[in-house]
Design a protein around this motif. Structure first.
Motif, PDB file in Angstrom:
ATOM      1  N   UNK A   1       0.832  -1.206   0.000  1.00 27.24           N
ATOM      2  CA  UNK A   1       0.000   0.000   0.000  1.00 27.24           C
ATOM      3  C   UNK A   1       0.868   1.257   0.000  1.00 27.24           C
ATOM      4  N   UNK A   2       1.896   1.283   0.843  1.00 33.90           N
ATOM      5  CA  UNK A   2       2.730   2.470   0.967  1.00 33.90           C
ATOM      6  C   UNK A   2       3.502   2.754  -0.321  1.00 33.90           C
ATOM      7  N   UNK A   3       4.083   1.716  -0.918  1.00 33.19           N
ATOM      8  CA  UNK A   3       4.857   1.906  -2.148  1.00 33.19           C
ATOM      9  C   UNK A   3       3.944   2.313  -3.301  1.00 33.19           C
ATOM     10  N   UNK A   4       2.779   1.697  -3.387  1.00 34.71           N
ATOM     11  CA  UNK A   4       1.830   2.042  -4.455  1.00 34.71           C
ATOM     12  C   UNK A   4       1.421   3.509  -4.373  1.00 34.71           C
ATOM     13  N   UNK A   5       1.161   4.000  -3.168  1.00 34.04           N
ATOM     14  CA  UNK A   5       0.792   5.413  -2.995  1.00 34.04           C
ATOM     15  C   UNK A   5       1.901   6.338  -3.480  1.00 34.04           C
ATOM     16  N   UNK A   6       3.133   5.996  -3.132  1.00 34.61           N
ATOM     17  CA  UNK A   6       4.261   6.843  -3.542  1.00 34.61           C
ATOM     18  C   UNK A   6       4.387   6.853  -5.064  1.00 34.61           C
ATOM     19  N   UNK A   7       4.342   5.689  -5.685  1.00 34.00           N
ATOM     20  CA  UNK A   7       4.485   5.601  -7.137  1.00 34.00           C
ATOM     21  C   UNK A   7       3.393   6.394  -7.835  1.00 34.00           C
ATOM     22  N   UNK A   8       2.154   6.262  -7.376  1.00 28.03           N
ATOM     23  CA  UNK A   8       1.051   6.999  -7.995  1.00 28.03           C
ATOM     24  C   UNK A   8       1.230   8.502  -7.825  1.00 28.03           C
ATOM     25  N   UNK A   9       1.718   8.922  -6.669  1.00 30.55           N
ATOM     26  CA  UNK A   9       1.918  10.348  -6.420  1.00 30.55           C
ATOM     27  C   UNK A   9       3.010  10.927  -7.312  1.00 30.55           C
ATOM     28  N   UNK A  10       4.159  10.253  -7.379  1.00 29.82           N
ATOM     29  CA  UNK A  10       5.262  10.743  -8.212  1.00 29.82           C
ATOM     30  C   UNK A  10       4.892  10.664  -9.688  1.00 29.82           C
ATOM     31  N   UNK A  11       4.193   9.605 -10.068  1.00 25.93           N
ATOM     32  CA  UNK A  11       3.790   9.423 -11.471  1.00 25.93           C
ATOM     33  C   UNK A  11       2.898  10.572 -11.943  1.00 25.93           C
ATOM     34  N   UNK A  12       2.045  11.062 -11.048  1.00 27.51           N
ATOM     35  CA  UNK A  12       1.133  12.142 -11.429  1.00 27.51           C
ATOM     36  C   UNK A  12       1.836  13.482 -11.616  1.00 27.51           C
ATOM     37  N   UNK A  13       3.079  13.573 -11.120  1.00 27.92           N
ATOM     38  CA  UNK A  13       3.795  14.851 -11.177  1.00 27.92           C
ATOM     39  C   UNK A  13       4.930  14.853 -12.198  1.00 27.92           C
ATOM     40  N   UNK A  14       5.034  13.792 -13.008  1.00 29.24           N
ATOM     41  CA  UNK A  14       6.122  13.723 -13.984  1.00 29.24           C
ATOM     42  C   UNK A  14       5.631  13.067 -15.269  1.00 29.24           C
ATOM     43  N   UNK A  15       6.305  13.382 -16.363  1.00 28.21           N
ATOM     44  CA  UNK A  15       5.981  12.742 -17.635  1.00 28.21           C
ATOM     45  C   UNK A  15       6.789  11.467 -17.854  1.00 28.21           C
ATOM     46  N   UNK A  16       7.759  11.203 -16.962  1.00 22.95           N
ATOM     47  CA  UNK A  16       8.577  10.004 -17.074  1.00 22.95           C
ATOM     48  C   UNK A  16       7.736   8.775 -16.727  1.00 22.95           C
TER      49      UNK A  16
END
Length: 259
Positions: free
Chosen positions: A116-131
């Motif tokens: 749960x914790x890792x998924x939240x981080x990935x989704x958050x960073x993914x939403x702020x970058x085009x990478x």
């Protein structure tokens, strides 16, 4: 080199019966002075950019409020909010560094779901970058329980993923599963497709204010990763990714330490 000498005599009118000379290296003081200078330079540099943005956009809103449409106002306010978050994070990083250095880091570990914790981080960073950022959870391991302070573990994952986005290239891959050679450890792996980190520099990466390349950053992210991971009795290592780039592995205990 600092030299200090003292003399001893039984009384004021007696001859000197003892002389002591102490030599003290100045390297420690020079290192502390250099670290203080690095801290001041880092804080000044990292604070200047977001503060300039906040001040500029706020001043523009005050001076041109009636001439700006709603979309322009919203864009400016979003930028101010983003820069404010950046300032808050830098301050939090500096406080964590101070606590790690002085051994005053406070942890509140408990059973936490790493998935749960890792998924939240990935989704958050993914939403702020085009990478592109890919998340891989080992089959049948949707619930990977770890013993951790969830806020600190989240900070470790965030620093690693954002570091890969900032300094790497290509797809960023985040993998999570049980460590193959130790079922009591969860293995978090963050890979990129950049130039990687030369073997001779890998230990320096986890020191304060270390920077490599020209893509910015405070130089504190991986130092905090190392400090927080060790504080939880975990470990962090750097290797080469199979497709080129850097591979950072974090081993985290699944259970509390034995009494």
């Amino acid at each position: 080199m600092l030299v200090v000498s003292t003399i001893r005599r039984p009384s004021l009118d007696a001859d000197v019966d003892q002389v002591s000379i102490s030599l003290r290296s100045g390297r420690g003081r020079k290192r502390l002075d250099r670290e203080r200078s690095d801290l001041v330079a880092t804080v000044a540099h990292e604070l200047r950019s977001p503060l300039t943005g906040v001040k500029g956009f706020v001043q523009a809103l005050l001076n041109r409020w009636d001439r700006l449409n709603d979309d322009q106002k919203k864009l400016m306010l979003k930028t101010v909010a983003s820069d404010s978050d950046r300032l808050s994070r830098l301050i939090a990083e500096l406080l964590d560094v101070a606590r790690i250095d002085t051994g005053r880091l406070q942890l509140y570990p408990r059973a936490s779901d790493a998935t749960v914790l890792v998924t939240r981080v990935v989704e958050s960073v993914r939403s702020a970058t085009s990478r592109p950022i890919e998340l891989e959870i080992s089959a049948g391991e949707d619930e990977l329980e770890i013993h951790a302070d969830p806020d600190k573990f989240t900070q470790v994952v965030t620093n690693l993923v954002e570091n890969a986005v900032r300094h790497g290239d290509g797809v960023v891959t985040v993998s999570l599963g049980v460590r193959p050679d130790d079922a009591d450890q969860v293995l978090l792996v963050v890979e990129d497709r950049g130039e990687g980190i030369p073997a001779e520099l890998r230990q320096r990466v986890f020191t304060k204010f270390w920077k490599h390349g020209a893509r910015g950053g405070s130089g504190l992210g991986l130092y905090i990763v190392g400090g927080l991971t060790r504080a939880h009795s975990g470990s962090v290592t750097i290797a080469d990714a199979d497709g080129g780039g850097a591979r950072i592995e974090v081993s985290w205990p699944r259970n509390p330490p034995s009494a």
